[in-house]
Scaffold this active site. Structure first.
Site, PDB file in Angstrom:
ATOM      1  N   CYS A 101      52.533  97.975  34.694  1.00 12.95           N
ATOM      2  CA  CYS A 101      52.809  98.571  33.394  1.00 12.95           C
ATOM      3  C   CYS A 101      51.566  99.142  32.705  1.00 12.95           C
ATOM      4  O   CYS A 101      50.441  98.742  32.975  1.00 12.95           O
ATOM      5  CB  CYS A 101      53.449  97.534  32.475  1.00 12.95           C
ATOM      6  SG  CYS A 101      55.092  97.007  33.021  1.00 12.95           S
ATOM      7  N   ASP A 102      51.841 100.091  31.822  1.00 10.38           N
ATOM      8  CA  ASP A 102      50.942 100.548  30.782  1.00 10.38           C
ATOM      9  C   ASP A 102      49.526 100.848  31.278  1.00 10.38           C
ATOM     10  O   ASP A 102      49.355 101.591  32.225  1.00 10.38           O
ATOM     11  CB  ASP A 102      50.975  99.545  29.620  1.00 10.38           C
ATOM     12  CG  ASP A 102      52.412  99.381  29.101  1.00 10.38           C
ATOM     13  OD1 ASP A 102      53.082 100.395  28.948  1.00 10.38           O
ATOM     14  OD2 ASP A 102      52.860  98.236  28.883  1.00 10.38           O
ATOM     15  N   LYS A 103      48.489 100.245  30.697  1.00 14.89           N
ATOM     16  CA  LYS A 103      47.112 100.598  31.043  1.00 14.89           C
ATOM     17  C   LYS A 103      46.615  99.863  32.277  1.00 14.89           C
ATOM     18  O   LYS A 103      45.481 100.074  32.718  1.00 14.89           O
ATOM     19  CB  LYS A 103      46.178 100.300  29.855  1.00 14.89           C
ATOM     20  CG  LYS A 103      46.646 100.894  28.549  1.00 14.89           C
ATOM     21  CD  LYS A 103      46.948 102.367  28.680  1.00 14.89           C
ATOM     22  CE  LYS A 103      47.909 102.880  27.633  1.00 14.89           C
ATOM     23  NZ  LYS A 103      49.270 102.364  27.732  1.00 14.89           N
ATOM     24  N   ASP A 150      52.686  97.315  25.929  1.00 18.23           N
ATOM     25  CA  ASP A 150      52.697  98.315  24.862  1.00 18.23           C
ATOM     26  C   ASP A 150      53.928  98.194  23.973  1.00 18.23           C
ATOM     27  O   ASP A 150      53.862  98.450  22.768  1.00 18.23           O
ATOM     28  CB  ASP A 150      52.623  99.725  25.455  1.00 18.23           C
ATOM     29  CG  ASP A 150      51.214 100.075  25.903  1.00 18.23           C
ATOM     30  OD1 ASP A 150      50.378  99.157  25.996  1.00 18.23           O
ATOM     31  OD2 ASP A 150      50.944 101.259  26.161  1.00 18.23           O
ATOM     32  N   GLU A 200      49.402 103.913  20.713  1.00 17.55           N
ATOM     33  CA  GLU A 200      50.630 104.669  20.941  1.00 17.55           C
ATOM     34  C   GLU A 200      51.497 104.615  19.690  1.00 17.55           C
ATOM     35  O   GLU A 200      51.559 103.592  19.018  1.00 17.55           O
ATOM     36  CB  GLU A 200      51.418 104.080  22.116  1.00 17.55           C
ATOM     37  CG  GLU A 200      50.933 104.535  23.459  1.00 17.55           C
ATOM     38  CD  GLU A 200      51.862 104.099  24.574  1.00 17.55           C
ATOM     39  OE1 GLU A 200      52.896 103.467  24.286  1.00 17.55           O
ATOM     40  OE2 GLU A 200      51.554 104.380  25.736  1.00 17.55           O
ATOM     41  N   CYS A 219      59.698  99.309  32.392  1.00 19.18           N
ATOM     42  CA  CYS A 219      60.843  99.851  31.658  1.00 19.18           C
ATOM     43  C   CYS A 219      61.452 101.047  32.383  1.00 19.18           C
ATOM     44  O   CYS A 219      60.754 101.874  32.954  1.00 19.18           O
ATOM     45  CB  CYS A 219      60.425 100.240  30.249  1.00 19.18           C
ATOM     46  SG  CYS A 219      60.009  98.816  29.227  1.00 19.18           S
ATOM     47  N   SER A 254      53.976 107.281  22.928  1.00 17.99           N
ATOM     48  CA  SER A 254      54.476 106.500  24.056  1.00 17.99           C
ATOM     49  C   SER A 254      55.056 107.420  25.113  1.00 17.99           C
ATOM     50  O   SER A 254      55.522 108.526  24.817  1.00 17.99           O
ATOM     51  CB  SER A 254      55.558 105.533  23.558  1.00 17.99           C
ATOM     52  OG  SER A 254      56.336 105.047  24.629  1.00 17.99           O
TER      53      SER A 254
END
Length: 608
Positions: free
Chosen positions: A119-121, A78, A498, A192, A524
């Protein structure tokens, strides 16, 4: 075993022949086949080390008596996709990941699953796929990234860089200072370092019961994470054997573990730690996969009223995941909630350990009286403070007696507070309702300053994120504005990208405490400030957000969960008659299909 469908009997001789080509021997055909769903990718820093993680887990599965088969899913970073058309693919990728999990796991009749997301999705996509297939499953992620530290000693993360761009344009920092942030903000592999979407979801897997304790906070670079991988590998083999004996009555399948009570536990954790607003979107979608669960935005708001916010992590504070870990991790947060007389968590929910969530808390909550020596040791694992390389691990730890303000540089009882000293009596996420969002919208209230919890401002309207960014950088947005960004929902975008850039630029311009943002898109997990997303119905389906005009007054009250467009019903009816749908068109065949099939955010942006 489920895998007997492809390996037992004379009719399966061709199947066994193909399996022998992959390296299997005679003795392997009597063992459980374990799928290792990896998400190793060179283009995502949270995943660059997962090739070595996958190899390690496979070796441990073999030692435990299973036969591992690794496959990969796709992924979108992302942060790298942010601010351009690539972000339109991020949320839709969740559905592709879930579908690919279902396809591989069912086509090859695997007995069990270890999922390695980060991470993310990728985390929610794998969760959705695992719930669909419903075989013994353990999630073990790649772990969070360390926070960066500049030569001057400033702690920085990815959000520091995004906000630095806005600060540079305002002349508040120099280009050299921005470059310094760029060079030091992301020092190692891992997700992150703040409580953004990736870490929020990895922490929620603990509360859901599908991950082992410490999965959410133990750093990617910590040597102790190898022990977590080893434990997960051995446990999944044991679970497949338990399943073979118990059959359909087995109580540790994903659809048994994920139920209304465990979803409430996950949201309770999210409220307590002020997680990403995207977790709302994803838990709704996960509940949909489990089918017979009545889980909705209204229920989430009920939990918000009951659960205090006791932990704030970047972007809502200067704390990072390594600080949460040294303060006791997810078990410490859940432990604080469990000590309430208000029944803030459902203590009897089962987990992949075979124990209840409460027993996991007892054994791992270092603030309680029953934490095991192993839990205390894991909790002392510290950051390496060196530039990490993919696949490396660090054996450093602090002494138990040094877990204090003097030696840590922070107070662990401020990072994770007690209920009596909570940041707020209500949770870190709030669902707002009103004539602007009849089906609801979401704000990360833990990241909002007190003066903005109730706010009225004048709308300045943009029909896309790109329009909004141009307007902010042009200087159109001023104190007292409510920035409305529409046609960025699941259908309107399409893809519900995002939007970190607009919020970061507003923060960089020093407007974070005097400007609100409202969108049918999403923000985000690294967003802070009065940023309200997921407005439903979205503009592209005729929602009221599509009727807002420049100069309209918008009233926001997070205490009372309200958001109101101060325009009469008569006027809104007039506007409806001349409303034109300005949803984006796309040349992408995939996004065209997605646009036709996707629901709004209040339903989890699921496909119908």
């Amino acid at each position: 075993m489920r895998s007997d469908q492809i390996k037992k009997g004379t009719e399966r001789a061709p199947h066994r022949s193909l399996l022998r080509a992959t390296g299997l021997k005679d003795e392997d055909f009597g063992k459980p086949f374990i799928a290792v769903a990896n998400s190793y990718m060179d283009h995502i820093p949270g995943h660059v080390h997962l090739n070595t993680v996958g190899e390690f887990i496979k070796s441990e599965i073999r030692k435990a008596g299973g036969v591992p088969f690794e496959f990969n899913v796709i992924g979108v970073d992302d942060g790298i996709a942010m601010g351009h058309s690539g972000m339109k693919y991020s949320l839709p990728s969740r559905e592709i990941i879930a579908d690919s999990m279902e396809i591989v796991l069912n086509a090859h009749c695997f007995d069990g699953l270890i999922a390695i997301p980060n991470c993310d999705k990728i985390v929610p996509g794998m969760l959705m796929g695992a719930v669909r297939v419903n075989i013994p499953t353990i999630f073990v992620s790649g772990g969070p990234m360390e926070a960066g530290k500049t030569p001057s000693g400033e702690s920085v993360d990815l959000i520091s860089v995004f906000e630095g761009v806005g600060a540079l344009k305002e002349g508040k920092i120099t280009e050299a200072q921005l470059t310094e942030r760029e060079n030091y903000a992301c020092p190692s592999c891992g997700s992150c370092s703040g409580m953004f979407t990736a870490n929020s979801m990895n922490c929620l897997t603990e509360a859901l019961g599908l991950a082992l304790p410490w999965n959410g906070t133990l750093l990617a670079t910590s040597h102790h994470r190898l022990e977590l991988y080893k434990e997960a590998a051995h446990r999944i083999v044991a679970m497949t054997k338990e399943f073979e004996k118990s059959g359909k009555d087995y109580k540790l399948l994903p659809r048994s573990i994920i139920n209304l009570d465990s979803l409430k536990n996950a949201i309770a954790l999210d409220m307590a730690m002020g997680g990403s607003t995207n977790t709302v979107l994803h838990t709704l979608a996960i509940a949909n996969e489990a089918e017979a669960i009545d889980f909705n935005m209204s229920l989430i708001n009920d939990l918000n009223h009951r659960i205090p916010n006791i932990c704030k992590v970047s972007p809502s504070s200067s704390y990072h995941m390594q600080d949460v870990h040294l303060s006791g991790g997810i078990s410490a947060i859940l432990g604080e909630l469990s000590r309430s007389s208000e029944n803030l968590i459902n203590k009897n929910c089962l987990t992949v350990t075979g124990n209840s969530i409460m027993e996991n808390i007892r054994q791992n909550d270092i603030r309680g009286d029953n934490a095991t020596p192993k839990a205390v040791e894991i909790s002392l694992a510290k950051a390496s403070n060196i530039l990490g390389q993919a696949g490396t691990s660090f054996k450093g730890s602090i002494r138990k007696e040094d877990r204090d303000l003097e030696h840590l540089g922070f107070d662990p009882y401020d990072c994770i507070r007690t209920l009596e000293n909570a940041y707020s009596k209500t949770g870190g996420l709030t669902i707002l309702y009103g004539n602007l969002a009849p089906e609801g919208c979401v704000v990360k209230s833990a990241g909002v300053v007190a003066s903005m919890l109730e706010f009225e401002g004048e709308a300045i309207v943009y029909n896309s994120q790109d329009e909004c960014i141009e307007g902010i950088l042009r200087g159109d947005v001023h104190s007292g504005h409510v920035v409305v960004i529409r046609y960025e929902g699941p259908k309107g975008g399409p893809g519900m990208q995002e939007m970190l850039a607009p919020t970061s630029y507003i923060m960089g311009k020093g407007l974070g405490e005097s400007v609100a943002l409202v969108t049918d898109g999403r923000f985000s997990g690294g967003t802070r400030g009065a940023c309200i997303g997921h407005v439903s119905p979205e503009a592209a389906e005729g929602g009221p957000i599509g009727l807002v005009e420049n100069g309209d007054k918008i009233y926001i009250n997070m205490h009372d969960c309200k958001i109101e467009l101060k325009v009469s019903e008569i006027e809104l009816e007039k506007r409806k008659k001349v409303w034109v749908n300005r949803q984006s068109t796309t040349e992408s065949r995939f996004l065209k299909r997605y646009q036709k099939m996707v629901s709004n955010a209040a339903k989890g942006a699921i496909l119908s």
